[in-house]
Every structure is written in structure tokens, then in C-alpha cells.
Design an enzyme around this catalytic site. Structure first.
Site, mmCIF file in Angstrom:
data_model
loop_
_atom_site.group_PDB
_atom_site.id
_atom_site.type_symbol
_atom_site.label_atom_id
_atom_site.label_comp_id
_atom_site.label_asym_id
_atom_site.label_seq_id
_atom_site.Cartn_x
_atom_site.Cartn_y
_atom_site.Cartn_z
ATOM 1 C CE LYS A 1 -22.553 24.832 43.256
ATOM 2 N NZ LYS A 1 -21.632 25.660 44.055
ATOM 3 C CG ASN A 2 -18.853 23.092 43.699
ATOM 4 O OD1 ASN A 2 -19.451 24.133 43.436
ATOM 5 N ND2 ASN A 2 -19.075 22.388 44.782
ATOM 6 C CB CYS B 1 -22.045 32.310 52.483
ATOM 7 S SG CYS B 1 -21.630 30.628 52.903
ATOM 8 N NE ARG C 1 -17.545 28.559 52.540
ATOM 9 C CZ ARG C 1 -18.327 28.373 51.478
ATOM 10 N NH1 ARG C 1 -19.577 28.744 51.548
ATOM 11 N NH2 ARG C 1 -17.858 27.869 50.357
ATOM 12 C CG ASP D 1 -21.071 20.628 48.937
ATOM 13 O OD1 ASP D 1 -20.362 20.841 47.940
ATOM 14 O OD2 ASP D 1 -21.029 21.324 49.973
ATOM 15 N NE ARG E 1 -25.312 30.484 44.443
ATOM 16 C CZ ARG E 1 -24.402 30.828 45.350
ATOM 17 N NH1 ARG E 1 -24.756 31.252 46.522
ATOM 18 N NH2 ARG E 1 -23.118 30.737 45.072
HETATM 19 C C1 EPZ Z 1 -15.807 24.252 48.029
HETATM 20 O O1 EPZ Z 1 -15.890 25.437 48.794
HETATM 21 C C2 EPZ Z 1 -17.176 24.085 47.382
HETATM 22 N N1 EPZ Z 1 -17.492 25.234 46.528
HETATM 23 C C3 EPZ Z 1 -18.241 23.939 48.469
HETATM 24 O O2 EPZ Z 1 -19.481 23.674 47.807
HETATM 25 C C4 EPZ Z 1 -17.895 22.747 49.355
HETATM 26 O O3 EPZ Z 1 -18.829 22.640 50.393
HETATM 27 C C5 EPZ Z 1 -16.486 22.947 49.943
HETATM 28 O O4 EPZ Z 1 -15.534 23.120 48.872
HETATM 29 C C6 EPZ Z 1 -16.034 21.763 50.790
HETATM 30 O O5 EPZ Z 1 -15.998 20.606 50.015
HETATM 31 C C7 EPZ Z 1 -16.891 25.358 45.323
HETATM 32 O O6 EPZ Z 1 -16.039 24.580 44.939
HETATM 33 C C8 EPZ Z 1 -17.308 26.534 44.495
HETATM 34 P P1 EPZ Z 1 -13.123 24.888 51.574
HETATM 35 P P2 EPZ Z 1 -14.529 26.041 49.454
HETATM 36 O O7 EPZ Z 1 -12.159 25.994 51.350
HETATM 37 O O8 EPZ Z 1 -13.366 25.696 48.645
HETATM 38 C C9 EPZ Z 1 -12.172 26.588 55.852
HETATM 39 C C10 EPZ Z 1 -21.775 23.895 47.368
HETATM 40 O O9 EPZ Z 1 -22.798 23.704 48.049
HETATM 41 N N2 EPZ Z 1 -11.247 27.522 55.181
HETATM 42 O O10 EPZ Z 1 -12.708 23.500 51.190
HETATM 43 O O11 EPZ Z 1 -14.800 27.478 49.773
HETATM 44 C C11 EPZ Z 1 -13.626 26.841 55.535
HETATM 45 O O12 EPZ Z 1 -14.156 27.825 56.394
HETATM 46 C C12 EPZ Z 1 -20.577 24.599 47.978
HETATM 47 O O13 EPZ Z 1 -21.631 23.534 46.164
HETATM 48 C C13 EPZ Z 1 -10.427 28.341 55.951
HETATM 49 O O14 EPZ Z 1 -10.466 28.304 57.189
HETATM 50 O O15 EPZ Z 1 -14.473 25.230 50.813
HETATM 51 C C14 EPZ Z 1 -14.250 25.490 55.772
HETATM 52 O O16 EPZ Z 1 -14.516 25.340 57.160
HETATM 53 C C15 EPZ Z 1 -20.811 25.007 49.420
HETATM 54 N N3 EPZ Z 1 -9.570 29.181 55.317
HETATM 55 C C16 EPZ Z 1 -13.147 24.518 55.363
HETATM 56 O O17 EPZ Z 1 -11.938 25.285 55.343
HETATM 57 C C17 EPZ Z 1 -9.497 29.258 53.943
HETATM 58 O O18 EPZ Z 1 -8.676 30.049 53.415
HETATM 59 C C18 EPZ Z 1 -13.319 23.889 53.995
HETATM 60 O O19 EPZ Z 1 -13.602 24.935 53.097
HETATM 61 C C19 EPZ Z 1 -10.340 28.432 53.183
HETATM 62 C C20 EPZ Z 1 -11.206 27.567 53.815
#
Ligand code: EPZ
Length: 418
Positions: A22-23, A117, A122, A305, A397
Site C-alpha cells: 500500500k505505502n 488523524c 501528522r 505500523d 484501507r
Molecule cells: C508513512 O507515513 C506511512 N504512510 C505510515 O503508514 C507510517 O506509519 C509512517 O510513514 C512511518 O513509517 C504512507 O507511507 C502512506 P512520517 P508518513 O512522515 O510519511 C513527523 C500505515 O498504517 N513529521 O515518516 O506520514 C510525524 O508526525 C501508515 O500504513 C513531522 O513532524 O510518516 C511523525 O511523528 C500510518 N513533520 C514522524 O514525523 C513532517 O513534515 C514520522 O512521520 C512529517 C512528519
């Protein structure tokens, strides 16, 4: 709305093939905006999130859809619209990844802020800082990001923290920028690696694949490619835990075992027998299910995840386990529902302490987010009696026909209309 009714107590057995990631596929579909050519993604999973991304792309005037059993095609041509609306982006935050490629291709993009969310605020500040570093003029108004750049220019940028979609968004934009970009502190999750490989196949000039420093020499155009989407490492881990929590013997295929290194190490640490060959991972019970002290981490650590799924498993371990959630600030919403199934868990800040083994009792439970709902299904498989998991649209999803996959392994699970 659908629900799952599960009769627990069956040790799963047999073999099952995971669906495409998915991701990965969501980022790859967004990358299609970087070329006017046709992109074909084979082994794409039939998920609600993929349908949502198709809707987002169609809303941009792009042709997107299923071509055959498992192939998603995207043919951008010249996008006729540049905005991704709130009512779609809010349902799937990965939609925000159209911002970078759209801006790079059209010089203008207007994408709704995804908002928070269930699992956390996020924020997307890193996405915006990276695009601004490439010369984008960013304005926030009425819940939307408006980005403009007649032509992005290469730049050096260091992410303040490791962000998967942030890295992907900025990387895609840099591929069409004028000049060279150096992205530091980039995420190295497998989904980033797969995107880099596809961008390179499209003609992007990217060095440093697999490392936290990506050097991108911008090009003027990219070509369409056909790509076979890799197996979903989180679905694979979820199915392995389904076998583990029921004391079964299962082989999961269609995935790259090196994408699950941390997961397999923890399952071995818990006492399971794990065998790996090519794209196939087998799990069988060990002498006992040992407690673990886990913490989620960025790659190559234990994926956040998989946190909820491992928590369900550790309710069966012989002793006290603990799991610290280091990535998201509110990812323990499966705990109250597990407690209703007789688990013994208490939360201390960002750490959950799990006492085991506990005989789980079937109960009506409610899913709140994708991985929490997977956790409740796993708990239901191990529980005595009947468990009804409501709001399984959450699970749809990110898991393709999960109940059919589990039924093929002997699970007594059925989907019902509520
Ligand atoms: C990706 O989300 C995945 N989703 C998530 O999977 C996964 O949990 C996550 O990476 C972490 O591995 C997809 O790829 C579609 P991050 P992403 O940006 O990229 C903070 C699932 O269940 N952050 O790596 O949105 C954020 O709040 C989903 O399949 C900022 O502060 O995650 C978090 O604490 C859930 N500022 C941390 O970084 C930003 O601009 C990591 O988030 C971006 C992120």
C-alpha cells in the site's frame, strides 16, 4: 458498514501470498504526475486507499484506473487542474504527496492540508520546508497549501527529522528541478527505496539510494515505465503474527524478507522458529512465547505500523513485555479494546506494559484506525469465543481481502453487513 465475526482458537496453517505494498503504490501513483507518459503498476493491491488516489488523480484531469486484475495505470498527459480537494485529502493523507510532483510538472499546485488523524497531528512542515528550499513560493490559506514555482531550482536541504512521505514528496519535486539537489537526513524505508528505483527507471538522476543522503541532478522530462509493486512488508508481518498468536505454522510469500529484518529478529527473540528463503518467510511455534521489550523506530528499526500487532501477540507471552511508541503520539487506541478482551495492559506515557500470558475472551470491539483494527482481528483469532470487529472499513484501507487470506489459513472469520 461491514464487520468481521471471528470464532477464535484455530491454529492457522498453510501458505498465503501478500498483496502489493500500500505505502509503496501510493507514492508511485503520485510519481506518475512527473511524466506525461503512461505508467503501469502491476501487483497493485485492491485497497480503498488506492481507489482514493485514483480519484485524486482523476480530479487533476489525469487518466487513472485499473487496467486488468492487478494493474493500475496512470496517464498524466497534461494535468488540467492543479488542486487536490479537502474532502479527498482528509480521507487519505498520502494524497499530500501529489504536491511535489504537481508543482514540479505544472509550476503551481493547490493541495488541502491533510489535517491530523487518529494516530497523531501528522504535521507536514518538512514537506513544505523542502519544497520552499527548491524555490517554491508556499502560501497557506483556508486549510490549503498553495505552491508556485515557474521552475524549481536544485538546492541542498536537510530534513529536521526522518519523514517517509516528506522525503518522497521533496525527492519527486527535485527530479525535475533545474540543477542539483542534495537531500540530507532522508528516510530510508523500503518504500523510499522503491520510489528511487522507479524514478531512476523513468530517467531521474539520483545517487545515494538506500542512504540518508540523496543527490539528485534535475532533468527536463521523465518517461513512463511499467513496474511490479513489491510485496507489503506490513501485511506480511501482520500475517506472520496471525500465525504466531494462534500457535500455527504458516508460510508468507511475495515479499522481500530483507524488508522485515527487524520484525523477524523480534519474532525470533520471542521464541518463534523463522525460516527465510527467496520471497518466502515461514513461522512455527517455539518451546515458549517469550516476553519482549520493544520500541518502534525509523528504518531499519521495528516499524511503528507493526506496534499494535506485536502488542496483541505479547498478551500471550510468558511474562511482562513493554512496547514504546517512538514515532506517533497517539498510537495506543487499540489498548482499551484489548482490555475489553481481558488483556492486562497499562500505559505509562508512550510505553505500554503488557502482562502475559492472558486468556483473551471474545468481545464486540471497535476499530479506530488501520493497524489498530488489524490488532483486534489478531486478538480475535486467539481469543476464546466470538469477537465482532466493527468498522472494518479501516482495515480495508490497507489490507486486501484480509478475511479471505485468513480463511485460506483455516481461520473462522467472516465479513458481515452491519
Ligand atoms: C508513512 O507515513 C506511512 N504512510 C505510515 O503508514 C507510517 O506509519 C509512517 O510513514 C512511518 O513509517 C504512507 O507511507 C502512506 P512520517 P508518513 O512522515 O510519511 C513527523 C500505515 O498504517 N513529521 O515518516 O506520514 C510525524 O508526525 C501508515 O500504513 C513531522 O513532524 O510518516 C511523525 O511523528 C500510518 N513533520 C514522524 O514525523 C513532517 O513534515 C514520522 O512521520 C512529517 C512528519
Amino acid at each position: 458498514m461491514d464487520r468481521f465475526t471471528i470464532e477464535g482458537g484455530v491454529a492457522l496453517s498453510g501458505s498465503v501470498r501478500v498483496s502489493g505494498s500500500k505505502n509503496s503504490v501510493l507514492a508511485l501513483m503520485a510519481s506518475s504526475l512527473l511524466t506525461e507518459d503512461r505508467m503501469v503498476f502491476a501487483n497493485a493491491p485492491r485497497l480503498r486507499d488506492v481507489e482514493t488516489m485514483i480519484e485524486i488523480l482523476e480530479g487533476l484531469g489525469v487518466r487513472a484506473g485499473w487496467e486488468s486484475g492487478d494493474e493500475v495505470c496512470v496517464e498524466s498527459g497534461e494535468p488540467t487542474r492543479i488542486d487536490a480537494p479537502y474532502d479527498l485529502v482528509r480521507t487519505m493523507r498520502a494524497s499530500f504527496m501529489v504536491l511535489g510532483p504537481l508543482l514540479a510538472r505544472c509550476g503551481h499546485a493547490r493541495v488541502s492540508l491533510p489535517g491530523g488523524c487518529a494516530i497523531g497531528a501528522r504535521p507536514v512542515d518538512q514537506h513544505l520546508k523542502g519544497l520552499a528550499a527548491l524555490g517554491a513560493k508556499i502560501e497557506l490559506s483556508n486549510g490549503y497549501v498553495e505552491a508556485r514555482a515557474p521552475r524549481l531550482r536544485g538546492a541542498s536541504f536537510a530534513f529536521d527529522l526522518s519523514t517517509v512521505n516528506g522525503t518522497q514528496n521533496v525527492l519527486m519535486a527535485a527530479c525535475l528541478a533545474d540543477g542539483t539537489s542534495v537531500l540530507e537526513n532522508a528516510a530510508i524505508e523500503p518504500e523510499v527505496g522503491e520510489l528511487v528505483a522507479v524514478l531512476q527507471a523513468m530517467g531521474a538522476q539520483i545517487e545515494g539510494a538506500g542512504t540518508r543522503t540523496l543527490t539528485v541532478r534535475g532533468v527536463s522530462r521523465l518517461s513512463g515505465v511499467r513496474h511490479f509493486v513489491s510485496g507489503d512488508r506490513i501485511e506480511a508481518g501482520t500475517l506472520l503474527v496471525a500465525a504466531g498468536i494462534t500457535g500455527g505454522e504458516v508460510a508468507v510469500s511475495g515479499v522481500e524478507p530483507s524488508d522485515l529484518t527487524a520484525q523477524l529478529a523480534e519474532l525470533r527473540g520471542a521464541g518463534f522458529q523463522i525460516a527465510v528463503e527467496e520471497d518466502r518467510i515461514s513461522i512455527a511455534p517455539g518451546a515458549e512465547l517469550r516476553p519482549l521489550n520493544l520500541e518502534t523506530a525509523i528504518h531499519p528499526g521495528l516499524p511503528t505500523d507493526m506496534q499494535a500487532q506485536m502488542m496483541a501477540l505479547l498478551t500471550q507471552a510468558e511474562g511482562r513485555s513493554q512496547i514504546s511508541e517512538k514515532i506517533f503520539e497517539n498510537r495506543f487506541m487499540h489498548v482499551p479494546e484489548l482490555l475489553r478482551m481481558n488483556a492486562d495492559i497499562h500505559i505509562d506515557g508512550t510505553t505500554a506494559i503488557i502482562e502475559g500470558p492472558r486468556r483473551l475472551a471474545g468481545a464486540p470491539v471497535m476499530a479506530t484506525d488501520l493497524r489498530a483494527s488489524a490488532c483486534l482481528v489478531l486478538a480475535g483469532l486467539a481469543a476464546s469465543g466470538e469477537t465482532r470487529v466493527r468498522r472494518v472499513y479501516h482495515i480495508d484501507r490497507g489490507y486486501e481481502r484480509i478475511e479471505q487470506k485468513l480463511q485460506s489459513l483455516g481461520a473462522r472469520i467472516r465479513r458481515e453487513q452491519e
